[in-house]
Design a protein around this motif. Structure first.
Motif: not given
Length: 475
Positions: A275-279, A360-365, A405-409, A431-437
């Protein structure tokens, strides 16, 4: 629920809203703070990192302190500290003053938040009543973060110091209302309470080091990060040894036999990472590549705040019909879908093309966050509710730091060049970081679909046991 119970829930919701809005407002005010105080990039990073260290590092200790020394007392005292140091942050004239104020504010939130959560989980009868209270509470938390993005942009455009003064006004109102509405313990405090000092020192140091390593991973050499993580793991091992022998442990290790609690914490960590990586990635894309202003970006992201409406309205009905496990799993699948829809991000994408992913992310949360809170505290003994809340919020905080941190890296490694095309390639890769998480979180939650619900404490679970009045046990 009685009017008094609704009043107490309103106070606690106000506090979690305050915590969310405080963080969100600061995020959008950082450029203004940097320009006014002349902060370097490294010092500006520490304005955020200091809060994360205080919040994540002391959360578990804060949860146990609520169990040991009184939930009402801890909530009101640390809300006062939060108020004072938020105001001091607004008066800062040097970077170091702001960093110190943010660290102490983070520590205050680490004690205040699990105390507030445990007042709900011990004061409302387990079942539909508690579930409803927790879902309203989680919706308010989400609303604080979403609304804070816009409010922060408006305040920062006037003067960034109002980003710190506004929470002072809000927290003062919450403090007065809390002192009046939150009842004193119905039963006397138990005598002979002791603090597991060795356990507290070791686990707090371990968490601080681990949060520091994750938070600074993109800014420090790999060797330094590895050594810091190794030191944190060693301290965790020391903590486990201490807890196995302690007469009154800070965390009873057998609490981890609760499968629902363990799954909720792991899934919560991964969900927060995504969530936070995506934002973070989307905000960077809109501001740095598309040239949107802070306020425009805030309004674009506020659609995620639909969870503030859905959490207390739609989610309780779904939980009642399908159960927490299925609702969590559905929410995490929707989060995975949301991130997948954003993968083809192109240079000519308009906001309507991004909108499905955001809504959809708002609904998921709304489907995942509240039920995760319910499962993480369900079936836990009353005198360990603070610990359970501290564990969950520590997991969320770890996840947020890990996701950022992962998204930044990944973004840095995948950006090969300085042109817009190279930057866009970096955004797509990140964007693959939040997808995998999110996919991993859904996989973990799937194990709960066949699991039996956590049993309530023995006497409370019997059909003939009296239902406690709301908040009679809030201590």
């Amino acid at each position: 629920m009685s009017g008094r119970a609704w009043g107490v829930l309103f106070v606690l919701c106000g506090a979690i809203f305050l915590e969310g809005v405080d963080v969100a407002m600061l995020n959008v005010a950082l450029p203004s703070i940097r320009a006014d105080l002349g902060l370097s990039t490294g010092m500006l990073q520490w304005v955020m990192s200091a809060y994360v260290l205080g919040y994540g590092g002391f959360m578990l200790l804060g949860g146990r302190a609520a169990d040991l020394f009184g939930r009402r007392r801890m909530f009101l005292f640390w809300l006062t500290v939060f108020l004072l140091f938020s105001g001091l942050g607004g008066l800062a004239t040097e970077g170091w003053m702001l960093i110190v104020a943010r660290f102490v504010t983070g520590v205050a939130a680490a004690f205040m938040t699990p105390a507030g959560l445990s007042i709900i989980t011990t004061g409302f009868a387990e079942g539909p009543q508690r579930n409803k209270a927790l879902l309203v509470y989680s919706g308010t938390a989400a609303g604080g973060f979403s609304i804070g993005l816009v409010v922060g942009g408006l305040l920062a455009s006037a003067d960034w110091r109002w980003v710190f003064f506004a929470p002072v006004i809000l927290s003062s109102l919450i403090l007065v209302a809390g002192a009046v509405l939150i009842p004193e313990p119905a039963r006397p405090e138990r005598a002979g309470r002791s603090v597991d000092a060795a356990g507290a020192v070791s686990v707090t140091a371990a968490i601080l080091l681990l949060v520091f390593a994750i938070e600074r991973a993109g800014h420090e050499p790999a060797g330094t990060t590895a050594l810091t993580v190794a030191a944190a793991l060693a301290l965790f091992a020391v903590f486990v040894l201490i807890e196995r022998k302690a007469a009154a442990p800070l965390v009873r290790l057998s609490i981890f036999r609760n499968g629902g609690l363990v799954r909720a914490n792991i899934a919560g960590l991964l969900f927060a990472a995504g969530f936070f990586g995506f934002q973070f990635i989307v905000v960077l894309h809109l501001q740095e590549l598309r040239g949107w202003s802070t306020l425009e970006t805030s309004f674009a992201m506020i659609v995620i705040g639909v969870d503030a409406i859905l959490s207390p309205t739609l989610t309780p009905k779904l939980v009642q019909r399908f159960g927490n496990a299925r609702v969590i799993f559905g929410g995490l699948l929707l989060a995975t879908l949301s991130y997948a829809l954003m993968l083809p991000l192109g240079p000519d994408w308009t906001y309507p093309m991004m909108f499905p992913s955001l809504i959809i992310l708002g609904l998921a949360f709304s489907l995942a966050y509240g039920p995760l809170t319910i499962v993480a505290t369900e079936g836990v003994e009353e005198d360990e509710q603070g610990v359970a809340g501290g564990l969950l919020y520590t997991s969320f905080q770890f996840g947020a730091a890990l996701g950022l941190s992962s998204a930044t890296t990944v973004l840095t490694a995948a950006t090969d060049g300085t042109g817009d095309a190279a930057v866009l390639d970096g955004h797509r890769a990140a964007l693959f970081v939040p997808l995998v998480a999110a996919a991993l979180a859904a996989l973990v939650s799937a194990f709960g679909l066949r699991a039996k619900p956590a049993a309530a404490p023995a006497e409370a679970a019997t059909a003939t046991a009296p239902v406690p009045e709301p908040l009679d046990t809030a201590r």
